[in-house]
Structure formats: structure tokens, C-alpha cells
Design an enzyme around this catalytic site. Sequence first.
Site, PDB file in Angstrom:
ATOM      1  N   TYR A   1      -1.241   0.240  -1.620  1.00  0.00           N
ATOM      2  CA  TYR A   1      -0.644  -0.219  -0.398  1.00  0.00           C
ATOM      3  C   TYR A   1      -1.645  -0.890   0.490  1.00  0.00           C
ATOM      4  CZ  TYR A   1       1.577  -0.276   3.977  1.00  0.00           C
ATOM      5  OH  TYR A   1       2.032  -0.470   5.152  1.00  0.00           O
TER       6      TYR A   1
ATOM      7  N   GLU B   1       3.315  -6.654   4.914  1.00  0.00           N
ATOM      8  CA  GLU B   1       3.096  -5.509   4.166  1.00  0.00           C
ATOM      9  C   GLU B   1       3.129  -5.893   2.671  1.00  0.00           C
ATOM     10  OE1 GLU B   1       4.788  -1.251   4.988  1.00  0.00           O
ATOM     11  OE2 GLU B   1       6.324  -2.110   3.773  1.00  0.00           O
TER      12      GLU B   1
END
Length: 387
Positions: A108, A196
Site C-alpha cells: 500500500y 493512493e
Amino acid sequence: MRIHEYQAKALLKRYGVAVPQGEAVATPEAARAVAEKLGGRVVVKAQIHAGGRGKAGGIRLADSPQRAQELAREMLGMKLVTPQTGPQGREVRTLLIEEALPIHRELYLGILLDRAAQRPVFMASPAGGMDVEEIARRSPDLIVKEHAHPTLGLQPYQARKLAFALGFTGEQLAPAVRFILGLYRAFVELDASLVEVNPFGVTEDGRLYALDAKITFDDNALFRHPDHAELRDVNEEEPLEVEASRYDLNYIKLNGTIGCMVNGAGLAMATMDIIKLAGGEPANFLDVGGSATTERVENGFRILLSDPNVRAVLINIFGGIVRCDIVAEGVIQAARKVGVAVPIVVRLEGTNVERARELLAQSGLKITVAHSMSEAAELAVALARSG
């Protein structure tokens, strides 16, 4: 302003961020053609402005062009329901057809503004492929943060620290650092409020890819990026919010029953708080602005009443810059044009407040005038319940 995954990936590619090969399509036939071009085995991904698509059936694997066409036929037009869409779901109008990569690890990466620290924060976690909120709740130690300097930005040593935290060493370290710095440059130069990549994928042969990408632009900076306007998909936005944006109104739809119209963001938030304190739920945030005109108030009132969940309206105006009588005229005009079927509570204070109260009293409309915020909230909640 949010954009689709395929649009975000196209932007990130300009900053040296590797993304899987793929194309956006709107028909089953186009899906098959892209799958043939990419070698047959592809991922078919629904393009909506919401996370949790995979669990909801919005991301599917096709082993052949024929299967890609079949999946596209099933998915286009479907209502995809995820935790972020609400029970009503979102209609799938576009699909992203991407090459299927042999993924070894999912990580992530994300950047957003840390308002407490007043600077961007870059977050990384070895636990990718799931909601970062869930990671933070269950295993906060798995999230590594680096704050960027307001003027110097994210430094290479910080990018290396993040890369090390993700387990990159040897030949993979330099590409990982470039990937991280590329994301940060995109965040700054695009005037984003969020960038993101989840998951940030590592293939079996060590290549790095943004397997998914989200970008949210800072609306206050859109004037610097006129090209971003063409990326907007109003089908993915709340219709009443789209309508409000045409009149430059700050409107956000909520799930309550008491419609709110206020001048000033701070007063609007205080109004919503006092409605909840009185036992009610606000149906919206609506700030008509400090220099509201009669027309602006009228448009805001009409949009507010277009929400079928609204059972009572609370208008809370402090007449500092805007005059109270102008607000009253706008409310009266809008109420007469729309044909209001719900009770209205008005609390006015400030410039020309007495004249405003006279106008409301002489209007012949069913409007209750309150003299304090607490009285206004209690009246609105009671009227909403009785209605």
C-alpha cells in the site's frame, strides 16, 4: 473532485509510475478487442467512484477475449453495491480492461494532507489490497508515515526509508524509490488532496506496478488545471450536488430529515451540531455564502427541497455581509415557486433583521420564526417528527 481509476493511471504514468497495460471501454465488443490486443488473459474492472469493487463483483478475471466480452456484457449497466456506494449502488458505465500480471506481493502507498501537522503525509504499508482504514484499526504498526517538508517536499532519504519499510532491498530499492517520488510529484503538481495506490504490486519477476489508483483533486485549485474539468464524471456524483455546483453553492447531501440553509461554513457546521443535539439529523450541508443574493438563496432553497427525505427546513442566517431582508425575500420567492409542503423554521440575526421578520410574517406562508439557534433546532426537530 474524484476521477476514475483509468484516468488516474493515465496521469500517474506521466510521472514515471508504472501501470498495467489497459484501455477503458463502454461496450462488450470493445472489451473483446482490447483483450485480444493484450494477449487474451485480462482483468475486467468496473469503473465507479467507490472502493470495495472486488468483493462486490466489480473486478473479474477473464482467461480469453470471449470471456472478457461475456463479463463485460454482464457488468455494463449493473448496479454495483459496495460499502462506499450505499444500498442504492452505482451503475457501471465504463470498464477498464487490463493485462493480468503475475503478482507476488501486494503493498500500500498513499499521500494525503495531514491537517494536524499542516503538511502532506506519505503512508506505506506491507499490508496492501485492503482498506487502509481497516489496517490502521487492526494493525497500526503496519503503517509507516513520512511527512513531507512544506517547501522542500519529500526527500530521497525519506523515500528510501519507506521503501525499506516495505521490504525493498538490492536491485529493487532504486525502482521503489523512483516509484514513491513519482507519486509524490504527481500529488504536488496535480494539486491533489489524495493519491493512493492500493494495491501497489510486485510481480514474480520483481517489477513494480500501480495495480489500482485513486486521485482526488483539491477543488480549490481546479482553476489552475482547466484540463481536469474534462475528467469529471457527473454520473458518479450526487445529482443535487451537481445542480448546486452550477450555482456555486456549497451543498453536500446527507441522510437526515432536516434541510439546512445557512450562510457561512462555520455556522453551517454549528447548525448541524445543534440539530443533532436536539435529537434530529441534518439532511444536508448548504452554505449560501456570506454575500448571498436573492437569486442564490432561491436556488439553494429549491435544491434543498428537492431532497425527498426533507421533512422540515431550518434556515439559520447571520446577517453580517448579507442582509437578512434579502435572505427573507429569497426564501419567500422560492417557497412560492416550489410550493413548499414541509414546515419551515427561520432564525435570523443581524442587518435588517426586523424588516426580514416583517416580510416573513406578511408572506402568508407557514413559516415559524425562532429567536435563538437552540429554539430553532428544537422546533425543526419537533416539526419533522410530527410531519
